[in-house]
Design a protein around this motif. Structure first.
Motif, mmCIF file in Angstrom:
data_model
loop_
_atom_site.group_PDB
_atom_site.id
_atom_site.type_symbol
_atom_site.label_atom_id
_atom_site.label_comp_id
_atom_site.label_asym_id
_atom_site.label_seq_id
_atom_site.Cartn_x
_atom_site.Cartn_y
_atom_site.Cartn_z
ATOM 1 N N LYS A 31 1.147 6.890 16.330
ATOM 2 C CA LYS A 31 0.605 6.750 14.977
ATOM 3 C C LYS A 31 0.576 7.940 14.398
ATOM 4 C CE LYS A 31 -3.296 5.062 12.699
ATOM 5 N NZ LYS A 31 -4.897 4.167 12.853
ATOM 6 N N ALA A 32 0.077 9.002 14.802
ATOM 7 C CA ALA A 32 -0.272 10.265 14.256
ATOM 8 C C ALA A 32 1.100 11.058 13.845
ATOM 9 C CB ALA A 32 -1.033 11.059 15.139
ATOM 10 N N GLU A 33 2.123 10.915 14.942
ATOM 11 C CA GLU A 33 3.400 11.591 14.725
ATOM 12 C C GLU A 33 4.307 10.979 13.509
ATOM 13 O OE1 GLU A 33 4.196 12.714 19.385
ATOM 14 O OE2 GLU A 33 4.988 10.720 18.513
ATOM 15 N N TRP A 34 4.087 9.664 13.442
ATOM 16 C CA TRP A 34 4.865 8.936 12.417
ATOM 17 C C TRP A 34 4.452 9.019 11.105
ATOM 18 C CZ3 TRP A 34 3.866 4.740 9.082
ATOM 19 C CH2 TRP A 34 4.902 4.366 8.287
ATOM 20 N N LEU A 35 2.988 9.007 11.001
ATOM 21 C CA LEU A 35 2.494 9.522 9.677
ATOM 22 C C LEU A 35 2.754 10.707 9.351
ATOM 23 C CD1 LEU A 35 -1.233 7.636 10.170
ATOM 24 C CD2 LEU A 35 0.834 6.977 8.713
ATOM 25 N N ALA A 36 2.806 11.672 10.187
ATOM 26 C CA ALA A 36 3.140 13.333 9.776
ATOM 27 C C ALA A 36 4.509 13.234 9.632
ATOM 28 C CB ALA A 36 2.737 14.224 11.125
ATOM 29 N N ALA A 38 0.862 -1.167 0.046
ATOM 30 C CA ALA A 38 -0.133 -0.203 0.010
ATOM 31 C C ALA A 38 0.881 1.357 -0.041
ATOM 32 C CB ALA A 38 -0.842 -0.004 1.321
ATOM 33 N N LEU A 39 1.821 1.213 0.758
ATOM 34 C CA LEU A 39 2.657 2.458 0.935
ATOM 35 C C LEU A 39 3.498 2.874 -0.275
ATOM 36 C CD1 LEU A 39 4.146 4.358 2.697
ATOM 37 C CD2 LEU A 39 5.810 2.954 3.487
ATOM 38 N N ILE A 40 4.032 1.625 -1.176
ATOM 39 C CA ILE A 40 4.836 1.931 -2.427
ATOM 40 C C ILE A 40 3.832 2.185 -3.350
ATOM 41 C CG2 ILE A 40 6.155 0.546 -4.214
ATOM 42 C CD1 ILE A 40 7.479 -1.035 -1.672
ATOM 43 N N ALA A 41 2.565 1.516 -3.553
ATOM 44 C CA ALA A 41 1.603 1.602 -4.481
ATOM 45 C C ALA A 41 1.004 3.152 -4.732
ATOM 46 C CB ALA A 41 0.560 0.896 -4.517
ATOM 47 N N THR A 42 0.914 3.641 -3.454
ATOM 48 C CA THR A 42 0.366 5.071 -3.289
ATOM 49 C C THR A 42 1.308 6.111 -2.954
ATOM 50 O OG1 THR A 42 -0.116 5.018 -0.858
ATOM 51 C CG2 THR A 42 -1.832 4.052 -2.408
ATOM 52 N N ASP A 59 1.876 7.271 -0.307
ATOM 53 C CA ASP A 59 1.262 8.128 0.898
ATOM 54 C C ASP A 59 1.129 7.277 2.301
ATOM 55 O OD1 ASP A 59 -0.274 9.704 2.453
ATOM 56 O OD2 ASP A 59 -2.192 9.471 1.187
ATOM 57 N N ALA A 60 1.935 7.768 3.151
ATOM 58 C CA ALA A 60 1.744 6.996 4.560
ATOM 59 C C ALA A 60 0.390 6.912 4.842
ATOM 60 C CB ALA A 60 2.577 7.753 5.452
ATOM 61 N N GLU A 61 -0.546 7.745 4.528
ATOM 62 C CA GLU A 61 -1.953 7.721 5.209
ATOM 63 C C GLU A 61 -2.757 6.186 4.635
ATOM 64 O OE1 GLU A 61 -3.782 8.914 7.319
ATOM 65 O OE2 GLU A 61 -2.130 10.498 7.863
ATOM 66 N N ALA A 62 -1.987 5.656 3.638
ATOM 67 C CA ALA A 62 -2.616 4.549 2.898
ATOM 68 C C ALA A 62 -2.264 3.119 4.033
ATOM 69 C CB ALA A 62 -1.773 4.046 1.705
ATOM 70 N N VAL A 74 6.593 11.179 8.172
ATOM 71 C CA VAL A 74 6.675 10.314 6.787
ATOM 72 C C VAL A 74 6.333 11.456 5.745
ATOM 73 C CG1 VAL A 74 5.884 8.463 5.036
ATOM 74 C CG2 VAL A 74 6.814 8.070 7.578
ATOM 75 N N ASP A 75 5.114 11.987 5.985
ATOM 76 C CA ASP A 75 4.439 13.104 4.969
ATOM 77 C C ASP A 75 5.632 14.167 4.798
ATOM 78 O OD1 ASP A 75 2.321 11.545 4.209
ATOM 79 O OD2 ASP A 75 0.929 12.606 5.618
ATOM 80 N N VAL A 76 6.218 14.890 5.935
ATOM 81 C CA VAL A 76 6.839 15.934 5.909
ATOM 82 C C VAL A 76 8.232 15.570 5.357
ATOM 83 C CG1 VAL A 76 8.215 17.480 7.561
ATOM 84 C CG2 VAL A 76 5.757 16.993 7.700
#
Length: 135
Positions: A53-58, A23-27, A29-32, A60-62
């Motif tokens: 969870k929220a800190e890690w997803l943010a 999911a991560l590679i296909a999109t 997007d960490a939100e996947a 990865v996006d940043v």
């Protein structure tokens, strides 16, 4: 050996980890990954810090790392109870450096609850062999 919930097996856990990486590679997007992470998810780093969870997803996006299209060659994928260990070699799209990655995932209730991750650029690996050599 760790206790499994009655609904998961080591093979189920390996499948969940593979699904998360796909999911991560296909999109890109960490939100996947969000639906596959437990609400109390923790990401542990070699420096001793941990993120929720929220800190890690943010984070990865940043990082703005171009995850979509990353080449991942899984060398080993092993499961024991509620833990899955994956050793892979990865390369970002374009001319990015090749990295070796070891992930240890703990799953619970069909979701990823924790991950420990070590990343090393392959071209710098030799420098890290010297720590145990005598002077």
């Amino acid at each position: 050996m760790a206790t499994l919930s009655p609904m998961t097996t080591p093979e189920d856990n390996k499948s969940i980890v593979q699904q998360a990486l796909t999911a991560l590679i296909a999109t890109g997007d960490a939100e996947a990954l969000a639906p596959l992470l437990s609400d109390d998810f923790r990401h542990h780093r070699p420096d001793g810090t941990a993120r929720t969870k929220a800190e890690w997803l943010a984070a990865v996006d940043v990082a703005l790392v171009p995850l979509a299209g990353m080449q991942v060659e899984i060398q080993h994928l092993l499961a024991d109870g509620d833990h899955v260990m994956m050793y892979s070699r990865r390369r970002l799209p374009g001319a990015g450096p090749e990295i070796a990655v070891v992930d240890i995932w703990r799953l619970g209730g069909g979701l990823i609850a924790e991950v420990w991750e070590i990343i090393e650029p392959v071209n710098r690996a030799a420098a890290n062999f010297t720590w145990w050599e005598s002077s």
